[in-house]
Design a protein around this motif. Structure first.
Motif, mmCIF file in Angstrom:
data_model
loop_
_atom_site.group_PDB
_atom_site.id
_atom_site.type_symbol
_atom_site.label_atom_id
_atom_site.label_comp_id
_atom_site.label_asym_id
_atom_site.label_seq_id
_atom_site.Cartn_x
_atom_site.Cartn_y
_atom_site.Cartn_z
ATOM 1 N N ALA A 54 1.581 -0.426 4.712
ATOM 2 C CA ALA A 54 0.843 0.398 5.667
ATOM 3 C C ALA A 54 1.610 1.637 6.105
ATOM 4 O O ALA A 54 1.242 2.290 7.060
ATOM 5 N N ASP A 55 2.695 1.962 5.436
ATOM 6 C CA ASP A 55 3.505 3.105 5.863
ATOM 7 C C ASP A 55 3.129 4.399 5.141
ATOM 8 O O ASP A 55 3.865 5.368 5.180
ATOM 9 N N VAL A 56 2.021 4.454 4.475
ATOM 10 C CA VAL A 56 1.708 5.638 3.685
ATOM 11 C C VAL A 56 0.187 5.844 3.623
ATOM 12 O O VAL A 56 -0.581 4.882 3.652
ATOM 13 N N LEU A 57 -0.229 7.073 3.542
ATOM 14 C CA LEU A 57 -1.633 7.428 3.349
ATOM 15 C C LEU A 57 -1.787 7.894 1.912
ATOM 16 O O LEU A 57 -1.103 8.820 1.474
ATOM 17 N N ILE A 58 -2.640 7.250 1.170
ATOM 18 C CA ILE A 58 -2.764 7.514 -0.268
ATOM 19 C C ILE A 58 -4.190 7.971 -0.567
ATOM 20 O O ILE A 58 -5.158 7.327 -0.147
ATOM 21 N N LYS A 59 -4.298 9.080 -1.296
ATOM 22 C CA LYS A 59 -5.613 9.608 -1.679
ATOM 23 C C LYS A 59 -5.763 9.580 -3.195
ATOM 24 O O LYS A 59 -4.813 9.840 -3.924
ATOM 25 N N GLY A 60 -6.973 9.285 -3.668
ATOM 26 C CA GLY A 60 -7.271 9.383 -5.094
ATOM 27 C C GLY A 60 -6.893 8.156 -5.892
ATOM 28 O O GLY A 60 -6.960 8.170 -7.126
ATOM 29 N N TYR A 61 -6.455 7.078 -5.243
ATOM 30 C CA TYR A 61 -6.080 5.865 -5.953
ATOM 31 C C TYR A 61 -6.814 4.673 -5.358
ATOM 32 O O TYR A 61 -6.994 4.576 -4.141
ATOM 33 N N ASN A 62 -7.215 3.767 -6.221
ATOM 34 C CA ASN A 62 -7.786 2.487 -5.789
ATOM 35 C C ASN A 62 -6.656 1.459 -5.850
ATOM 36 O O ASN A 62 -6.395 0.870 -6.889
ATOM 37 N N ILE A 63 -5.986 1.301 -4.725
ATOM 38 C CA ILE A 63 -4.721 0.560 -4.721
ATOM 39 C C ILE A 63 -4.932 -0.878 -4.222
ATOM 40 O O ILE A 63 -5.602 -1.112 -3.215
ATOM 41 N N TYR A 64 -4.307 -1.813 -4.963
ATOM 42 C CA TYR A 64 -4.271 -3.226 -4.569
ATOM 43 C C TYR A 64 -2.826 -3.522 -4.152
ATOM 44 O O TYR A 64 -1.917 -3.463 -4.973
ATOM 45 N N PHE A 65 -2.644 -3.812 -2.885
ATOM 46 C CA PHE A 65 -1.295 -4.091 -2.388
ATOM 47 C C PHE A 65 -0.952 -5.575 -2.589
ATOM 48 O O PHE A 65 -1.743 -6.465 -2.287
ATOM 49 N N LEU A 66 0.266 -5.819 -3.121
ATOM 50 C CA LEU A 66 0.790 -7.190 -3.275
ATOM 51 C C LEU A 66 2.092 -7.275 -2.475
ATOM 52 O O LEU A 66 3.112 -6.707 -2.859
ATOM 53 N N THR A 67 2.003 -7.967 -1.350
ATOM 54 C CA THR A 67 3.187 -8.092 -0.484
ATOM 55 C C THR A 67 3.861 -9.450 -0.598
ATOM 56 O O THR A 67 5.015 -9.605 -0.242
ATOM 57 N N ASP A 68 3.127 -10.449 -1.095
ATOM 58 C CA ASP A 68 3.673 -11.815 -1.231
ATOM 59 C C ASP A 68 3.599 -12.212 -2.697
ATOM 60 O O ASP A 68 2.518 -12.395 -3.248
ATOM 61 N N LEU A 69 4.740 -12.325 -3.353
ATOM 62 C CA LEU A 69 4.745 -12.612 -4.797
ATOM 63 C C LEU A 69 4.253 -14.017 -5.114
ATOM 64 O O LEU A 69 4.012 -14.340 -6.277
#
Length: 335
Positions: free
Chosen positions: A261-276
Motif C-alpha cells: 500500500a505504499d505506492v500509487l500505480i497506474k496502467g497495471y492490473n496488479i495482484y499483490f502477494l504479501t504472504d508466500l
C-alpha cells in the motif's frame, strides 16, 4: 637331575622349622597349590609337604608369563642359605647348584647317600614336617568347620525370614491379581460400549467432513474477495507514481512485496502477494501474469527461491524498494 628334581629332593630332607620358613616366603608371592587356593587368606594355614612335592604342583604357573612354583622355591632357598651363611646347611646345595655347574654330580651323589641311609638311624625330616603339618591342618580344619557351621546357621535363619516374606508377598500378589481381573472385566465392558458408540458416530463422519471441507472452501473464496476489496480501497501513503511502459493494455502483474500500500500505480492490473504461504492458491496458479515484480525489502532469499521455482519460465523483475522499481520500469526517469 634338573632344578625341579633338586627341589623335590631338598623338600624330602628339610626339617619342619625350615619348611615353615620356606613356605612363608613363597606363599604370598604367587605360589599356588591347585585345589587349596581358597586357603590363601588364612595366614596360619600352610599346605603339607606331600601336597607340593610333586611335578604337577612344582611345574605350575599362577599366570601366563609368571614363574613356576619350583622357581619361587629355589629363590627362597637361596635367600635362606645366604642368611644362614653355613656351607654345611642343606639349602646351601641349591646355591652351589645354581652358581657352580661342575658341582652337580657331587650334589647328586650327596642326595643319593641321604636317600640310602637306614631308616632306623634318624627320624626322616619329611616325617617331622608331615607330623607338624598334620597337626596344623587339623586345627585349621576345625576352625574352618566351626566358621562354616556358623555361616550355615545364619544362612538358614536368613532363608526362614525370606520364606515368611515370600508368603506375605504371594498373598498380596493374589489379592492384586484378583483386583486386576475385576478391573480387566470392567475395562472390557467399557471398551465394548465405546466401540458401539464409535460405530454410531462413524456413520455421520463422512457427511460432517464433507460439510466442513465445503465450508473451508467457501471461507477461502470469501477471504480472497475481501482481500481484493481491501486492496481496492487502500489509499497510498507515499507520493510515488508508476506509469506503465509496456505496450500491453492493462498488463497483469504479480507483485511480491511486504508493503503493497505504499505506492500509487497506474496502467497495471496488479495482484499483490504479501504472504508466500498463499502462493499455491487458485488465484495465483491459474492467472497468467504478463510481468512479475519482486520487492526485496522485508523478504528473504528463501522467499525469492520459492517465487523463482513457481514461475521458472518467466523473468522476475527484482528491486530493493519501490523507488528502485520505478527507476527500472521508467529507465531512470520518474513520471
Amino acid at each position: 637331575m634338573n632344578e625341579c628334581e633338586l627341589v623335590k629332593k631338598i623338600l624330602n630332607h628339610m626339617n619342619a622349622e625350615d619348611y615353615k620358613i620356606l613356605i612363608n616366603k613363597v606363599w604370598f608371592r604367587g605360589f599356588w597349590v591347585p585345589g587349596i587356593a581358597n586357603q590363601r587368606s588364612d595366614k596360619k594355614w600352610r599346605p603339607k609337604v606331600e601336597f607340593i612335592n610333586n611335578d604337577v604342583v612344582l611345574n605350575r604357573k599362577i599366570r601366563k608369563g609368571g614363574k613356576h612354583n619350583y622357581e619361587l622355591l629355589i629363590e627362597a632357598m637361596i635367600k635362606m642359605a645366604e642368611d644362614r651363611n653355613d656351607e654345611t646347611y642343606l639349602l646351601y646345595n641349591v646355591v652351589r647348584w645354581i652358581t657352580d655347574p661342575d658341582s652337580h654330580e657331587e650334589i647328586e651323589e650327596y642326595f643319593n647317600q641321604l636317600e640310602n641311609k637306614p631308616k632306623d638311624d634318624t627320624k626322616n625330616d619329611s616325617e617331622e614336617i608331615k607330623d607338624t603339618s598334620e597337626k596344623d591342618d587339623v586345627n585349621v580344619q576345625d576352625n574352618l568347620l566351626k566358621k562354616e557351621n556358623e555361616k550355615l546357621k545364619a544362612e538358614i535363619d536368613n532363608w526362614k525370614n525370606r520364606g515368611k516374606k515370600y508368603k506375605e508377598n504371594i498373598q498380596n500378589l493374589k489379592i492384586k491379581c484378583s483386583n486386576l481381573e475385576q478391573e480387566n472385566n470392567r475395562v472390557k465392558k467399557e471398551n465394548g460400549r465405546l466401540i458401539r458408540e464409535n460405530e454410531k458416530t462413524k456413520q455421520g463422519k463422512d457427511t460432517a467432513v464433507k460439510e466442513y471441507n465445503d465450508r473451508i472452501i467457501a471461507l477461502s473464496v470469501e477471504n480472497s474477495k475481501l482481500k481484493e476489496k481491501i486492496r481496492g480501497k487502500y489509499k497510498p501513503k507515499k507520493n510515488i507514481v508508476l506509469s506503465k511502459t509496456s505496450g500491453v493494455s492493462n498488463p497483469k502483474v504479480l507483485c511480491v512485496t511486504k508493503n503493497p500500500a505504499d505506492v500509487l500505480i497506474k496502467g497495471y492490473n496488479i495482484y499483490f502477494l504479501t504472504d508466500l504461504e498463499e502462493l499455491n492458491k487458485k488465484i495465483y496458479t491459474e492467472t497468467v501474469f504478463d510481468q512479475i515484480w519482486y520487492i526485496r525489502s522485508g523478504l528473504t532469499h528463501a522467499d525469492l527461491i520459492k517465487v523463482a521455482e513457481k514461475y521458472a519460465n518467466q523473468k522476475i523483475l527484482q528491486a530493493r524498494d519501490w523507488k528502485a522499481l520505478q527507476k527500472k520500469l521508467q529507465g531512470g526517469d520518474r513520471l
